[in-house]
Motif scaffolding. Structure first.
Motif, PDB file in Angstrom:
ATOM      1  N   PRO A   1       0.820  -1.392  -0.008  1.00 32.15           N
ATOM      2  CA  PRO A   1      -0.218  -0.221  -0.098  1.00 32.15           C
ATOM      3  C   PRO A   1       0.943   1.244  -0.237  1.00 32.15           C
TER       4      PRO A   1
ATOM      5  N   ALA B   1       0.524   5.544  -0.322  1.00 31.19           N
ATOM      6  CA  ALA B   1      -1.019   6.519   0.410  1.00 31.19           C
ATOM      7  C   ALA B   1      -0.165   7.898  -0.315  1.00 31.19           C
TER       8      ALA B   1
ATOM      9  N   PRO C   1      -5.241  16.000   0.019  1.00 29.55           N
ATOM     10  CA  PRO C   1      -5.303  15.082   1.290  1.00 29.55           C
ATOM     11  C   PRO C   1      -4.099  15.028   1.982  1.00 29.55           C
TER      12      PRO C   1
ATOM     13  N   HIS D   1      -5.664  12.158   6.570  1.00 27.27           N
ATOM     14  CA  HIS D   1      -5.709  11.498   5.555  1.00 27.27           C
ATOM     15  C   HIS D   1      -5.376   9.501   5.356  1.00 27.27           C
ATOM     16  N   GLY D   2      -3.586  10.304   4.829  1.00 30.30           N
ATOM     17  CA  GLY D   2      -2.829   9.342   4.256  1.00 30.30           C
ATOM     18  C   GLY D   2      -2.337   8.306   5.596  1.00 30.30           C
TER      19      GLY D   2
ATOM     20  N   LYS E   1      -4.729   7.463   7.545  1.00 28.39           N
ATOM     21  CA  LYS E   1      -5.606   6.534   8.473  1.00 28.39           C
ATOM     22  C   LYS E   1      -6.300   5.767   6.795  1.00 28.39           C
ATOM     23  N   GLU E   2      -5.789   5.936   5.784  1.00 29.29           N
ATOM     24  CA  GLU E   2      -6.019   4.845   4.459  1.00 29.29           C
ATOM     25  C   GLU E   2      -4.788   4.337   4.598  1.00 29.29           C
ATOM     26  N   LEU E   3      -3.770   4.325   5.231  1.00 28.86           N
ATOM     27  CA  LEU E   3      -2.585   2.747   5.231  1.00 28.86           C
ATOM     28  C   LEU E   3      -3.492   2.218   6.521  1.00 28.86           C
TER      29      LEU E   3
ATOM     30  N   GLY F   1      -5.962   1.609   7.264  1.00 25.46           N
ATOM     31  CA  GLY F   1      -7.427   1.024   6.812  1.00 25.46           C
ATOM     32  C   GLY F   1      -7.041  -0.281   5.983  1.00 25.46           C
ATOM     33  N   GLN F   2      -5.944  -0.499   5.344  1.00 33.01           N
ATOM     34  CA  GLN F   2      -5.538  -1.352   4.995  1.00 33.01           C
ATOM     35  C   GLN F   2      -4.406  -2.554   5.645  1.00 33.01           C
TER      36      GLN F   2
END
Length: 323
Positions: free
Chosen positions: A95, A97, A105, A109-110, A112-114, A116-117
């Motif tokens: 991943p 981001a 972003p 956000h970045g 949390k995106e990671l 979240g994966q």
């Protein structure tokens, strides 16, 4: 240490307005110029000046400049950043981001995106090759601030800079060589880096030393003589002295020194943006040609080139496996 923890990469850049309008530019500049790492003046002095005078006057002007370089897909910096993220993720098969220091972003956000994966170890790569307290340190601050709101803090690897990394120097040299093949080679290569107030360097910021080192290594990689390459600083703001020599003042003087055929490159920018496409390719070209120059060739940034993705991969790869 758990060797099975999932790893991800957070690519970080400065950021950009969401659209080329006065209100959007005002929001972006307000966030950017309010960072104490960027402008370290006393808040009681700076904030009224920023919000009462600078932003109302500067935002509409800057919006017009953004309009002149805006791409169909959006701001050039964001367009290239998204492509960099996609290509690096494909290359590494992990991943990746984006997190901008200002605007969207966001860094939060970045991160949390990671998470979240399922990522538990994050490698933070600020796309500022030369360290400065106004850029790389500002990224560190923003990462720390973002993590305060998260219940679980991931393991972090922060790549502070890569100004002398062999893969970076090789990528720069290849970019210049490719430009010479298609555009021809000028009398001299001018390397223009983003400036910082001289006061920052006087207080210990290593940025000018990193810029000089990058330029020296690029000279060696290209096999240039000292008279065939020069280094300057652009994008100064305000009235105080910034690092010199200034790019615009240098270009204004070169034709009188019989240097009328020049190549201009911006090694410190990982993506073409307002400071390269408008300030250098348009404003500074006009200054040079008006002063008697004959040929001004702008060499684009590494952007989403294969060489740039190779470089990012080479920098990140040693940190993918835990020690």
């Amino acid at each position: 240490m758990d060797n099975n923890k999932k790893v991800g990469v957070l690519l970080v850049n400065l950021g950009t307005p969401d659209e080329p309008t006065g209100p959007a530019v005002k929001r972006f500049l307000g966030e950017f110029l309010h960072d104490k790492r960027v402008v370290d003046l006393s808040r009681w002095l700076w904030c009224p000046l920023l919000h009462g005078i600078i932003l109302p006057i500067r935002s509409p002007r800057v919006a017009k400049l953004y309009q002149s370089i805006w791409m169909d897909e959006g701001s050039p910096l964001m367009v290239y950043s998204k492509r960099q993220r996609s290509k690096l993720q494909e290359r590494l098969s992990i991943p990746v981001a984006l997190g901008m220091n200002y605007g969207q972003p966001s860094m939060t956000h970045g991160l949390k995106e990671l998470q979240g994966q399922g990522v538990e170890r994050i490698i933070v790569l600020p796309l500022y090759p030369q360290y400065s307290s106004s850029t790389n340190a500002a990224v560190f601050d923003q990462v720390a601030k973002s993590l305060k709101s998260m219940p679980v803090v991931p393991e972090l690897t922060f790549i502070r800079d890569y100004h002398d990394h062999p893969a970076y120097i090789k990528a720069l040299a290849n970019q210049v060589r490719d430009a010479w093949k298609t555009q021809g080679q000028g009398q001299s290569l001018l390397c223009s880096f983003h400036g910082i107030p001289k006061r920052y360097a006087d207080n210990g910021d290593v940025y000018p030393f990193h810029c000089l080192r990058t330029t020296e290594l690029l000279k060696e990689e290209l096999g240039l003589g000292s008279e065939q390459i020069m280094m300057t600083y652009q994008s100064r703001f305000g009235r105080e002295e910034w690092l010199q020599p200034y790019t615009d003042k240098t270009l204004e003087k070169l034709p009188a020194q019989d240097l009328k055929n020049i190549d201009v490159f911006c090694p410190g920018f990982s993506s073409d943006c307002l400071e390269t496409l408008e300030e250098i390719q348009e404003q500074n070209k006009e200054i040079f040609m008006h002063a008697g120059g004959q040929h001004f060739r702008y060499i684009s940034c590494l952007n989403d080139s294969d060489a740039h993705i190779d470089m990012m991969s080479a920098i990140v790869s040693p940190y993918l496996q835990p020690e």
